[in-house]
Design an enzyme around this catalytic site. Structure first.
Site, PDB file in Angstrom:
ATOM      1  N   ASN A 155      19.756 107.562  32.614  1.00 50.83           N
ATOM      2  CA  ASN A 155      20.167 106.251  32.309  1.00 50.83           C
ATOM      3  C   ASN A 155      19.238 105.352  31.803  1.00 50.83           C
ATOM      4  OD1 ASN A 155      18.376 104.935  34.456  1.00 50.83           O
ATOM      5  ND2 ASN A 155      19.382 106.432  35.634  1.00 50.83           N
ATOM      6  N   ASP A 181      19.919 111.716  48.249  1.00 53.09           N
ATOM      7  CA  ASP A 181      19.798 110.353  48.017  1.00 53.09           C
ATOM      8  C   ASP A 181      18.546 110.160  48.789  1.00 53.09           C
ATOM      9  OD1 ASP A 181      19.847 107.563  49.059  1.00 53.09           O
ATOM     10  OD2 ASP A 181      22.025 107.419  48.402  1.00 53.09           O
ATOM     11  N   VAL A 235      16.311 107.424  49.125  1.00 52.24           N
ATOM     12  CA  VAL A 235      16.208 105.940  50.086  1.00 52.24           C
ATOM     13  C   VAL A 235      16.947 106.296  51.419  1.00 52.24           C
ATOM     14  CG1 VAL A 235      18.006 104.629  49.676  1.00 52.24           C
ATOM     15  CG2 VAL A 235      16.022 103.853  50.050  1.00 52.24           C
TER      16      VAL A 235
HETATM   17  O1  C5P Z   1      24.031 104.324  45.982  1.00 48.11           O
HETATM   18  P1  C5P Z   1      23.336 103.651  45.158  1.00 48.11           P
HETATM   19  O2  C5P Z   1      22.752 104.467  43.824  1.00 48.11           O
HETATM   20  O3  C5P Z   1      24.051 102.496  44.353  1.00 48.11           O
HETATM   21  O4  C5P Z   1      21.914 103.030  45.722  1.00 48.11           O
HETATM   22  C1  C5P Z   1      20.856 102.315  44.946  1.00 48.11           C
HETATM   23  C2  C5P Z   1      19.676 102.405  45.788  1.00 48.11           C
HETATM   24  O5  C5P Z   1      19.507 103.778  46.371  1.00 48.11           O
HETATM   25  C3  C5P Z   1      18.520 102.252  44.937  1.00 48.11           C
HETATM   26  O6  C5P Z   1      17.487 101.651  45.902  1.00 48.11           O
HETATM   27  C4  C5P Z   1      18.043 103.577  44.619  1.00 48.11           C
HETATM   28  O7  C5P Z   1      16.778 103.743  44.168  1.00 48.11           O
HETATM   29  C5  C5P Z   1      18.421 104.394  45.790  1.00 48.11           C
HETATM   30  N1  C5P Z   1      18.789 105.976  45.442  1.00 48.11           N
HETATM   31  C6  C5P Z   1      17.959 106.741  45.890  1.00 48.11           C
HETATM   32  N2  C5P Z   1      18.591 108.082  45.686  1.00 48.11           N
HETATM   33  C7  C5P Z   1      19.370 108.419  44.836  1.00 48.11           C
HETATM   34  C8  C5P Z   1      20.468 107.371  44.639  1.00 48.11           C
HETATM   35  C9  C5P Z   1      20.085 106.121  44.734  1.00 48.11           C
HETATM   36  O8  C5P Z   1      17.089 106.601  46.442  1.00 48.11           O
HETATM   37  N3  C5P Z   1      19.986 109.409  44.825  1.00 48.11           N
END
Ligand code: C5P
Length: 411
Positions: A210, A306, A308
């Site tokens: 991205n 994910d 976070v």
């Molecule tokens: O769910 P979304 O991608 O919108 O959430 C964004 C937040 O989640 C950001 O803080 C991003 O760094 C974190 N994130 C993560 N791992 C992922 C997707 C998002 O840590 N696979």
């Protein structure tokens, strides 16, 4: 020792013989890592030619408030927003009086009035002027408004007098300006930050990714280091220099980023997930380059972990901050993310708004915590990062229980 790495400093010069020392000061600020621009009052240009400062700073000197060409290039409002700090050295008695009254007849005074960043002045004047009650009153009023006063020093003066009123030496001024950025809000804390994009391999030469530039995460890393934290920056591929005093771990994919995070968060106090992690990765990355053959190519994707949410679900976890890049319903989406991922704080921004978000130098965000939303002003990312780090430090010290490992250690 504090540094000025990655800081933008506006050096203001007013009419006084000490202006000749401002050339040395400019050099010292640059050596400390700052990018420096110069604004001079008309009186200052009588002492030292603007060309001297233009040559040393590599930028045109800002002198005239009413010059349409100069204002079109970078006007006083843009200059005020650009600066992380303003240092007026030398600051004449007359200029200090102008600041006290909020007057803005010249470009430097107007820029000081328009700015929100820290402002410091280095008074320089004859000892007779310095000893007047009105000068002391003016300085007291400036201090009461949060303006820092550096010096003056005492000694021989250009007019032949001996006494207080000499401009503080450039070495001292540069060091004191650097100290302004060392807030100490995260002294002794460990902060782990993710930044940049991830790349998910399709085959040995292609990947899914991205547009994340990493600027916000890198600015947060610099601000956290300035605030006294030991910072680990776990970053996907970006074209940015690693901030000073920050430990950098380079990763490529989301799985690598998660592994690096889990290895670092066990003793961390704060985890900030600023990375734009790819949600999906190709299920089977091809071992060899995929050859062009059919009219269509199907790549099966599987969900990435994910990061976070994984960190937030750890039994003993740091204070967890997530980002939410949204194009609509900012507040609702941010609140949803806070609850769904079990975060302590969400920093949300509208990536569809022009001039902020991905790749841009400015950002405007909404900070959402269980205590409610707050909207700081639109700011350059470095300034916003400092403000966010202060808010994170405050939120950690706030009413919510402190679950951080160092709180455990202290208990
Ligand atoms: O769910 P979304 O991608 O919108 O959430 C964004 C937040 O989640 C950001 O803080 C991003 O760094 C974190 N994130 C993560 N791992 C992922 C997707 C998002 O840590 N696979």
């Amino acid at each position: 020792m504090a540094t000025l790495a990655n800081k933008r400093v506006l050096l203001g010069i007013t009419g006084g013989i000490a202006a000749y020392k401002s050339a040395t000061l400019l050099r010292l600020l640059q050596q400390a890592g700052a990018e420096v621009r110069i604004a001079m009052t008309a009186a200052a240009t009588e002492f030292v030619a603007p060309l001297t400062f233009q040559a040393l700073s590599g930028h045109p000197v800002h002198c005239d408030l009413l010059d349409p060409a100069a204002e079109a290039a970078m006007g006083h409002i843009a200059l005020a927003r650009w600066a992380d700090a303003i240092l007026v050295a030398p600051a004449s008695a007359d200029f200090l009086a102008r600041l006290v009254h909020g007057e803005a007849p010249d470009l430097l005074a107007a820029t000081c009035l328009a700015s929100r960043c820290p402002l410091a002045v280095a008074p320089a004047m004859n000892q007779g002027m310095w000893s007047k009650a009105v000068t002391a009153e003016n300085l007291d009023r400036l201090r009461a408004r949060g303006i820092r006063v550096f010096g003056p020093a005492a000694g021989y003066q250009a007019c032949g007098d001996i006494g207080e009123g000499r401009m503080e030496e450039p070495e001292v001024l540069a060091a004191r300006l650097a100290e302004l950025f060392a807030s100490g809000a995260l002294d002794g804390r460990k902060v782990v930050i993710t930044a940049g994009p991830t790349r998910e391999a399709i085959d040995p030469v292609r990947y899914l990714s991205n547009h994340s530039s990493g600027k916000m995460g890198y600015a947060l890393a610099a601000a956290a280091a300035d605030a006294g934290a030991a910072v680990v920056l776990i970053s996907g591929p970006v074209a940015l220099a690693v901030p000073e005093r920050v430990r950098h771990i380079a990763v490529t994919s989301a799985v690598e980023m998660l592994d690096a995070c889990l290895a670092e968060v066990a003793d961390a106090d704060v985890f900030i997930a600023a990375a734009a992690v790819a949600d999906y990765r190709p299920r089977n990355a091809a071992a060899q380059k995929i050859k062009k053959s059919d009219a269509t190519l199907t790549i099966e994707l599987e969900l990435n972990p994910d990061i976070v949410a994984t960190v937030a679900a750890l039994p003993q976890r740091p204070f967890v901050v997530g980002f939410a890049a949204e194009t609509e319903n900012l507040l609702d989406n941010a609140r949803g993310k806070l609850a769904r991922k079990g975060l302590d704080l969400v920093i949300a921004n509208d990536v569809s708004a022009p001039g902020i978000g991905f790749g841009s130098d400015d950002n405007q965000v909404l900070v959402v915590s269980p205590l409610g939303p707050q909207r700081p002003p639109r700011l350059p990312k470095a300034q916003l990062a400092r403000l966010l780090i202060d808010q994170i430090a405050q939120a950690m010290a706030g009413p919510a229980p402190d679950r951080s490992p160092s709180a455990e250690r202290l208990a």
